[in-house]
Design a protein around this motif. Structure first.
Motif, PDB file in Angstrom:
ATOM      1  N   PHE A 174       0.836  -1.209   0.000  1.00  0.00           N
ATOM      2  CA  PHE A 174       0.000   0.000   0.000  1.00  0.00           C
ATOM      3  C   PHE A 174       0.875   1.265   0.000  1.00  0.00           C
ATOM      4  O   PHE A 174       0.556   2.245  -0.666  1.00  0.00           O
ATOM      5  CB  PHE A 174      -0.989  -0.021   1.181  1.00  0.00           C
ATOM      6  N   HIS A 178       0.838   4.250  -2.781  1.00  0.00           N
ATOM      7  CA  HIS A 178       0.756   5.684  -2.473  1.00  0.00           C
ATOM      8  C   HIS A 178       1.933   6.428  -3.090  1.00  0.00           C
ATOM      9  O   HIS A 178       1.770   7.524  -3.632  1.00  0.00           O
ATOM     10  CB  HIS A 178       0.717   5.890  -0.949  1.00  0.00           C
ATOM     11  N   LEU A 183      -4.338   6.247  -4.398  1.00  0.00           N
ATOM     12  CA  LEU A 183      -5.037   5.742  -3.202  1.00  0.00           C
ATOM     13  C   LEU A 183      -6.017   4.691  -3.675  1.00  0.00           C
ATOM     14  O   LEU A 183      -6.780   4.933  -4.622  1.00  0.00           O
ATOM     15  CB  LEU A 183      -5.830   6.867  -2.545  1.00  0.00           C
ATOM     16  N   GLN A 184      -6.051   3.539  -3.004  1.00  0.00           N
ATOM     17  CA  GLN A 184      -6.924   2.465  -3.482  1.00  0.00           C
ATOM     18  C   GLN A 184      -8.384   2.744  -3.125  1.00  0.00           C
ATOM     19  O   GLN A 184      -9.279   2.419  -3.883  1.00  0.00           O
ATOM     20  CB  GLN A 184      -6.438   1.125  -2.900  1.00  0.00           C
ATOM     21  N   LYS A 185      -8.627   3.298  -1.957  1.00  0.00           N
ATOM     22  CA  LYS A 185      -9.940   3.776  -1.519  1.00  0.00           C
ATOM     23  C   LYS A 185     -10.967   2.701  -1.207  1.00  0.00           C
ATOM     24  O   LYS A 185     -12.129   3.025  -0.931  1.00  0.00           O
ATOM     25  CB  LYS A 185     -10.534   4.772  -2.521  1.00  0.00           C
ATOM     26  N   SER A 186     -10.618   1.436  -1.310  1.00  0.00           N
ATOM     27  CA  SER A 186     -11.497   0.400  -0.734  1.00  0.00           C
ATOM     28  C   SER A 186     -10.618  -0.726  -0.189  1.00  0.00           C
ATOM     29  O   SER A 186     -10.635  -1.831  -0.727  1.00  0.00           O
ATOM     30  CB  SER A 186     -12.569  -0.109  -1.694  1.00  0.00           C
ATOM     31  N   PRO A 187      -9.853  -0.408   0.863  1.00  0.00           N
ATOM     32  CA  PRO A 187      -8.889  -1.377   1.377  1.00  0.00           C
ATOM     33  C   PRO A 187      -9.555  -2.414   2.281  1.00  0.00           C
ATOM     34  O   PRO A 187      -9.319  -2.447   3.484  1.00  0.00           O
ATOM     35  CB  PRO A 187      -7.909  -0.493   2.155  1.00  0.00           C
ATOM     36  N   CYS A 235      -3.318   9.098   2.784  1.00  0.00           N
ATOM     37  CA  CYS A 235      -2.504   7.871   2.680  1.00  0.00           C
ATOM     38  C   CYS A 235      -2.379   7.218   4.053  1.00  0.00           C
ATOM     39  O   CYS A 235      -2.535   5.995   4.189  1.00  0.00           O
ATOM     40  CB  CYS A 235      -1.117   8.184   2.115  1.00  0.00           C
ATOM     41  N   GLU A 237      -4.401   7.470   6.527  1.00  0.00           N
ATOM     42  CA  GLU A 237      -5.702   6.908   6.898  1.00  0.00           C
ATOM     43  C   GLU A 237      -5.910   5.550   6.215  1.00  0.00           C
ATOM     44  O   GLU A 237      -6.397   4.582   6.832  1.00  0.00           O
ATOM     45  CB  GLU A 237      -6.812   7.896   6.501  1.00  0.00           C
ATOM     46  N   GLU A 238      -5.503   5.465   4.947  1.00  0.00           N
ATOM     47  CA  GLU A 238      -5.659   4.179   4.243  1.00  0.00           C
ATOM     48  C   GLU A 238      -4.783   3.101   4.906  1.00  0.00           C
ATOM     49  O   GLU A 238      -5.214   1.960   5.064  1.00  0.00           O
ATOM     50  CB  GLU A 238      -5.323   4.332   2.760  1.00  0.00           C
ATOM     51  N   GLU A 241      -6.510   1.849   7.882  1.00  0.00           N
ATOM     52  CA  GLU A 241      -7.607   0.929   7.539  1.00  0.00           C
ATOM     53  C   GLU A 241      -7.061  -0.451   7.188  1.00  0.00           C
ATOM     54  O   GLU A 241      -7.634  -1.471   7.567  1.00  0.00           O
ATOM     55  CB  GLU A 241      -8.430   1.495   6.374  1.00  0.00           C
TER      56      GLU A 241
END
Ligand SMILES: Nc1ncnc2c1ncn2[C@@H]1O[C@H](COP(=O)(O)OP(=O)(O)OP(=O)(O)O)[C@@H](O)[C@H]1O
Length: 259
Positions: A174, A178, A183-187, A235, A237-238, A241
């Protein structure tokens, strides 16, 4: 054709066909009980590509998918193992991602295809093209879905079965995403796959990140200098998650009192 027993399509360089005839006997992509012609949209055909009948045999391909070959589904798509036949080559297995019959789902599939088309990272599925029905139907809602073709990448991870080193590797993927401006946005767990059959997937490690329908590209956001901090926070925050998904201990941030 027994799709389940086919070998995976090798990820070595391959001339992607410019047109595809899609065989869908169980009406998974349309209610038209016939084979449907598709043309390649991405990677964009170059001027040297030709649709002429004399063109090289690999300009034309075939795809077979059935109800029984479905291997996954999400809110926006159904995902099939499909038999892909390019020119005179033997059939091989690819993943065919097909949008459900909603315009928003089709837009996400197209966005995802654009992301894959621009990505050159070893830990995402190899992109085998994005194809649209041809000729296009006037009523896009009822026309067959476009199809995204990808490398088949194994099974959804089981966080309980992962070592600390595995988890660290996934986190590092991940970070690499980044660093590449995405950003993948659905990890979610369902979007981290592991190929337990692979011998470390040709040196890339066995893990793959999938599902870029909601991905955000740094450039597309035109992040100005002063907003770099915002990007860095998104980033971070992802990563938090992903750590939750992997059931990793979370660092307590300075000043954080819990609750
Ligand atoms: N390349 C692949 N290799 C193996 N399995 C895959 C692959 N792509 C998707 N799948 C399977 O299909 C499932 C659904 O795929 P995906 O998450 O991309 O669908 P989606 O409709 O975009 O999801 P959502 O909209 O709910 O986020 C995955 O969880 C996985 O099990």
């Amino acid at each position: 054709m027994n799709i389940a027993s086919l070998p995976k399509l090798p990820t070595v360089d391959l001339d992607l066909p410019q047109t595809l005839l899609v065989h869908d006997p169980d009406d998974r992509i349309s209610d038209v009980a016939q084979s449907i012609p598709y043309k390649r949209v991405l990677p964009a055909p170059s001027s040297s590509d030709s649709l002429a009948p004399k063109a090289h045999a690999t300009s034309h391909g075939q795809l077979h998918l059935t109800r029984a070959s479905r291997i996954g589904c999400g809110h926006h798509s159904n995902v099939y193992r499909a038999a892909f036949i390019v020119g005179e080559h033997a059939p091989a297995a690819v993943v065919a991602k097909v949008a459900v019959a909603r315009q928003a789902a089709r837009e996400m599939l197209e966005h995802e295809a654009r992301v894959y088309d621009g990505l050159a990272l070893g830990f995402v599925p190899r992109f085998f093209g994005y194809y649209a029905p041809f000729p296009e139907s006037a009523a896009s809602g009822s026309s067959p879905s476009p199809i995204l073709l990808l490398e088949e990448c194994g099974e959804v991870i089981d966080p309980g079965a992962l070592s600390d080193a595995d988890k660290a590797q996934i986190i590092s993927l991940f970070h690499q995403l980044h660093d590449a401006g995405l950003l993948q946005k659905s990890p979610f767990r369902k979007n981290i796959l592991v190929d337990s059959q692979s011998e470390q997937c040709q040196g890339q490690g066995a893990f793959r990140i999938i599902d870029f329908g909601r991905a955000v590209e740094k450039d597309s956001q035109r992040v100005p200098e002063e907003q770099e901090q915002g990007w860095a926070e998104m980033c971070a925050e992802e990563i938090r998650e992903v750590k939750k998904v992997l059931k990793m201990k979370m660092e307590v941030r300075p000043g954080y009192r819990g609750g």
